[in-house]
Write a protein that holds these residues in place. Structure first.
Motif, short mmCIF file in Angstrom:
data_model
loop_
_atom_site.label_atom_id
_atom_site.label_comp_id
_atom_site.label_asym_id
_atom_site.label_seq_id
_atom_site.Cartn_x
_atom_site.Cartn_y
_atom_site.Cartn_z
N LEU A 159 0.98 -1.51 -0.15
CA LEU A 159 0.26 -0.44 0.22
C LEU A 159 0.72 1.17 -0.20
O LEU A 159 0.57 1.81 -0.88
N VAL A 160 2.01 1.46 0.46
CA VAL A 160 3.14 2.50 0.67
C VAL A 160 3.50 2.64 -0.37
O VAL A 160 3.93 3.89 -0.89
N THR A 161 3.77 1.44 -1.15
CA THR A 161 4.61 1.83 -2.67
C THR A 161 3.17 1.83 -3.20
O THR A 161 4.19 2.25 -4.32
N GLN A 162 2.81 2.04 -3.30
CA GLN A 162 1.47 2.75 -3.97
C GLN A 162 1.41 3.95 -4.80
O GLN A 162 1.52 4.56 -5.50
N ASN A 163 2.33 4.36 -3.65
CA ASN A 163 2.18 6.24 -3.96
C ASN A 163 3.13 5.80 -4.56
O ASN A 163 3.33 7.57 -5.57
N GLU A 164 4.64 5.56 -4.51
CA GLU A 164 5.74 5.14 -5.74
C GLU A 164 4.64 5.53 -6.87
O GLU A 164 5.45 5.97 -7.83
N LEU A 165 4.28 4.08 -7.49
CA LEU A 165 3.59 4.24 -7.79
C LEU A 165 2.66 5.01 -8.59
O LEU A 165 2.50 6.17 -9.66
N MET A 166 2.06 6.01 -8.03
CA MET A 166 1.30 6.66 -8.56
C MET A 166 1.88 7.94 -8.67
O MET A 166 1.98 8.48 -9.82
N ILE A 167 3.64 8.49 -8.48
CA ILE A 167 4.41 9.57 -8.61
C ILE A 167 5.19 9.42 -10.15
O ILE A 167 4.48 10.51 -11.16
N VAL A 168 5.41 8.17 -10.67
CA VAL A 168 5.77 7.59 -11.63
C VAL A 168 4.36 7.82 -12.72
O VAL A 168 4.73 8.62 -13.58
N THR A 169 3.14 7.46 -11.89
CA THR A 169 2.27 7.64 -12.57
C THR A 169 1.44 8.73 -13.74
O THR A 169 1.19 9.50 -14.37
N GLY A 170 1.70 10.00 -12.53
CA GLY A 170 1.42 11.31 -12.40
C GLY A 170 2.54 12.23 -13.45
O GLY A 170 2.35 12.58 -14.18
N GLN A 171 3.34 11.68 -13.38
CA GLN A 171 4.86 11.86 -14.41
C GLN A 171 4.24 11.49 -16.18
O GLN A 171 4.31 12.32 -16.77
N LEU A 172 4.15 10.61 -16.55
CA LEU A 172 3.47 9.57 -17.49
C LEU A 172 1.71 10.90 -18.06
O LEU A 172 2.10 11.04 -18.95
N LEU A 173 1.56 11.02 -17.01
CA LEU A 173 -0.20 11.35 -17.14
C LEU A 173 0.31 12.82 -17.73
O LEU A 173 -0.16 13.74 -18.53
N ALA A 174 1.43 13.74 -16.98
CA ALA A 174 2.21 14.63 -17.85
C ALA A 174 2.30 15.43 -18.84
O ALA A 174 2.34 15.90 -20.14
N PHE A 175 3.51 13.93 -19.32
CA PHE A 175 4.13 13.44 -20.47
C PHE A 175 2.99 13.79 -21.51
O PHE A 175 3.40 14.19 -22.61
N PHE A 308 15.72 14.91 -31.95
CA PHE A 308 14.49 15.31 -32.34
C PHE A 308 13.23 16.59 -32.57
O PHE A 308 13.86 17.73 -32.10
N ALA A 309 13.01 16.92 -33.01
CA ALA A 309 11.51 18.53 -33.88
C ALA A 309 11.34 18.07 -32.49
O ALA A 309 10.63 17.06 -31.83
N HIS A 310 10.66 19.54 -31.72
CA HIS A 310 9.99 19.18 -30.41
C HIS A 310 8.51 18.75 -30.51
O HIS A 310 8.80 17.57 -29.35
N ASN A 311 7.98 18.55 -30.62
CA ASN A 311 6.90 17.95 -31.12
C ASN A 311 7.09 15.91 -30.62
O ASN A 311 6.53 15.35 -30.20
N ALA A 312 8.08 15.72 -31.60
CA ALA A 312 8.27 14.48 -32.01
C ALA A 312 8.64 14.33 -30.38
O ALA A 312 8.69 13.50 -29.83
N ALA A 313 10.02 15.10 -29.77
CA ALA A 313 10.01 14.80 -28.55
C ALA A 313 9.30 14.80 -28.20
O ALA A 313 9.81 14.01 -26.72
N LEU A 314 8.53 15.87 -27.56
CA LEU A 314 7.10 15.43 -26.98
C LEU A 314 6.49 13.95 -26.85
O LEU A 314 6.00 12.88 -25.28
N ILE A 315 5.99 13.38 -27.93
CA ILE A 315 5.32 12.04 -28.15
C ILE A 315 6.39 10.87 -27.19
O ILE A 315 5.95 10.66 -26.75
N ALA A 316 8.16 11.46 -27.83
CA ALA A 316 9.20 10.18 -27.49
C ALA A 316 9.43 9.86 -25.93
O ALA A 316 9.55 8.62 -25.36
N ASN A 317 8.91 11.02 -25.42
CA ASN A 317 9.29 11.21 -23.92
C ASN A 317 7.85 10.99 -23.20
O ASN A 317 8.09 9.90 -22.13
N ILE A 318 7.17 10.37 -24.12
CA ILE A 318 6.19 9.08 -23.57
C ILE A 318 5.97 8.20 -22.75
O ILE A 318 6.05 7.57 -22.15
N GLY A 319 7.37 7.52 -24.06
CA GLY A 319 7.31 5.79 -24.24
C GLY A 319 8.83 6.69 -22.59
O GLY A 319 8.82 5.25 -21.96
#
Length: 488
Positions: A159-175, A308-319
């Motif tokens: 349950l506590v490490t779920q917070n770590e998972l939510m942090i990286v999920t939040g970063q992915l969502l932002a990307f 990368f072009a800036h828009n392409a870099a935004l997409i690649a960063n999702i990876g």
């Protein structure tokens, strides 16, 4: 209810089908409450990850016209605020409660995110990002505390490490949001304001969510609100008599803790305490100097520099975000099966090789059309090793190495230095990138990784399978063999 310990009262046993239903409902409630409270971790991820795509737009002369130094301050100012927010949050939550503080932090998240989204110049943006960091740092401390206090021992780690998972999920969502807005509305010069403003949505969800979750039962017992503590536990435990037993256990634990003399800065004159605190500081600084946040904050910038072009870099960063989430899942699943030291040093070897490959690729393949592809593969490799082997393990070690009377001092000092190291990395990376270029900048971080490996090899303790008391005895009496008791 009086201050006397709550004792279990005899109840007529429920039949098995009713027991199953009650257990299922309690488990469902606990998961639901954990999902709401970890929105604080999601906000942490969104507000630190969003700058990855937004900084390229806001730095232009038509917008905030940021120098490389100001670019570093805008990016890392949030972590400087977080260093102080983490220090203040613990004591404040003891006074007003975990739930209420998280609700107040959601308000800070909302209004300072709004302030950042409408900031008219670099100075105000830096100030608002630093103030937003107070909420980020507070959430980084209070969410794990709240989760640990509402969970049962059997599921506490997950349950506590779920917070770590939510942090990286939040970063992915932002990307993902950055990529969508950048590719569909990139012609709008102030699109970065909408990228940053997206963070207000989870802040609203956290505010209203904290209205329906219970307060931490442990805090309620601490302030002698036993009736409220019982009501809170009834929502997340299957049987009332178990709730009453748990309150009694909390009271016993609090009584024992009150008898323990807490360590202060004066105790740093004791060699084993000083060594333990310095190891905690070293783990926090090491985690940041390995270079994780040059990827999480400047991933789009790195990919753009690579071609990368800036828009392409935004997409690649999702990876990069996807790899981070998957690696965190893997790390959570293996951390209790592999020795801590082996896992930590393997992770650092992996990040060192990843950064060294970027150095070699950028130096010798700078004219290759495949350079951007090679770089994004190396950044994914780096994130896989860091998020899977290093990041969750450092937080786990910090929670394990400090005995009860040293935990407040040790965690407070270690967390402060961790956030301050985060600030230094975030500030100096664009300055170095502008001054010496990508090859030399990454070579510097290869050096930091080598130093981190040496520190981990010489100083990181082995804690798997050991009680907190045994760990304390080993530091106190010099048994630093790193061998588990059953291996001796």
């Amino acid at each position: 209810m009086s201050e006397e310990k709550v004792v279990r009262d005899d109840k007529v046993p429920l039949d098995s089908s009713t027991n199953d239903e009650v257990n299922q409902n309690a488990g469902h409630n606990l998961k639901h409450i954990a999902s709401i409270s970890t929105l604080g971790g999601l906000l942490f991820g969104v507000d630190t990850g969003v700058i990855n795509g937004a900084i390229g737009y806001m730095a232009t002369p038509q917008e905030l016209n940021l120098s490389s130094s100001n670019e570093g301050l805008v990016t890392s100012g949030i972590t400087l605020g977080a260093a102080f927010g983490a220090v203040l949050a613990g004591r404040l939550s003891d006074r007003i409660g975990r739930r209420r503080l998280l609700k107040y932090l959601s308000v800070l998240f909302f209004f300072y995110t709004l302030a950042c989204a409408v900031a008219p110049n670099a100075l105000l943006m830096i100030i608002f990002r630093a103030l937003l960091g107070l909420a980020v740092g507070g959430a980084s401390v209070i969410v794990p505390t709240y989760l640990s206090e509402i969970s049962t021992p059997s599921i506490r780690g997950r349950l506590v490490t779920q917070n770590e998972l939510m942090i990286v999920t939040g970063q992915l969502l932002a990307f993902i949001v950055n990529a969508i807005l950048g590719n569909w509305f990139g012609h709008i010069s102030h699109i970065w304001r909408y990228m940053i403003g997206f963070g207000m949505i989870p802040a609203v969800l956290l505010f209203f969510g904290m209205m329906i979750v219970p307060e931490s039962p442990r805090w309620l017992v601490m302030v002698n609100k036993l009736d409220d503590a019982l009501d809170a536990l009834k929502r997340i435990r299957p049987r009332e008599r178990d709730c009453k037993d748990e309150i009694s256990q909390i009271q016993d634990t609090l009584n024992q803790e009150s008898e323990i003399k807490q360590a202060t800065f004066k105790d740093l004159t004791t060699p084993w305490i000083r060594r333990l605190v310095f190891i905690g500081i070293g783990l926090g600084v090491m985690q940041q100097f390995i270079g994780i946040n040059i990827m999480m904050y400047y991933g789009t910038t790195i990919l753009t520099e690579a071609g990368f072009a800036h828009n392409a870099a935004l997409i690649a960063n999702i990876g990069n975000g996807i790899v981070s989430v998957i690696a965190t899942f893997i790390g959570m699943s293996i951390m209790n099966r592999v020795n801590r030291r082996s896992m930590l040093m393997s992770g650092i070897i992996g990040t060192t090789i990843s950064l060294l490959l970027i150095v070699l690729i950028s130096a010798f393949l700078s004219k290759s059309p495949l350079l951007p592809i090679y770089v994004v593969l190396c950044t994914m490799m780096f994130l896989g090793f860091f998020q899977g082997f290093i990041s969750p393990l450092v937080w786990l070690l910090l929670s394990e190495i400090f005995p009860q009377n040293l935990r407040g001092l040790g965690m407070g000092v270690s967390t402060f230095f961790l956030w301050f190291a985060n600030f230094l990395v975030g500030y100096f990376f664009p300055v170095l990138l502008s001054a010496v270029g990508m090859t030399w900048t990454f070579l510097i971080f290869v050096g930091f990784n080598i130093l981190s490996f040496i520190f981990a090899y010489k100083c990181a303790p082995e804690t798997r399978g050991k009680s907190l008391e045994l760990i304390q005895m080993e530091f106190k009496y010099g048994d630093a063999s790193g061998v588990k008791p059953e291996d001796k």
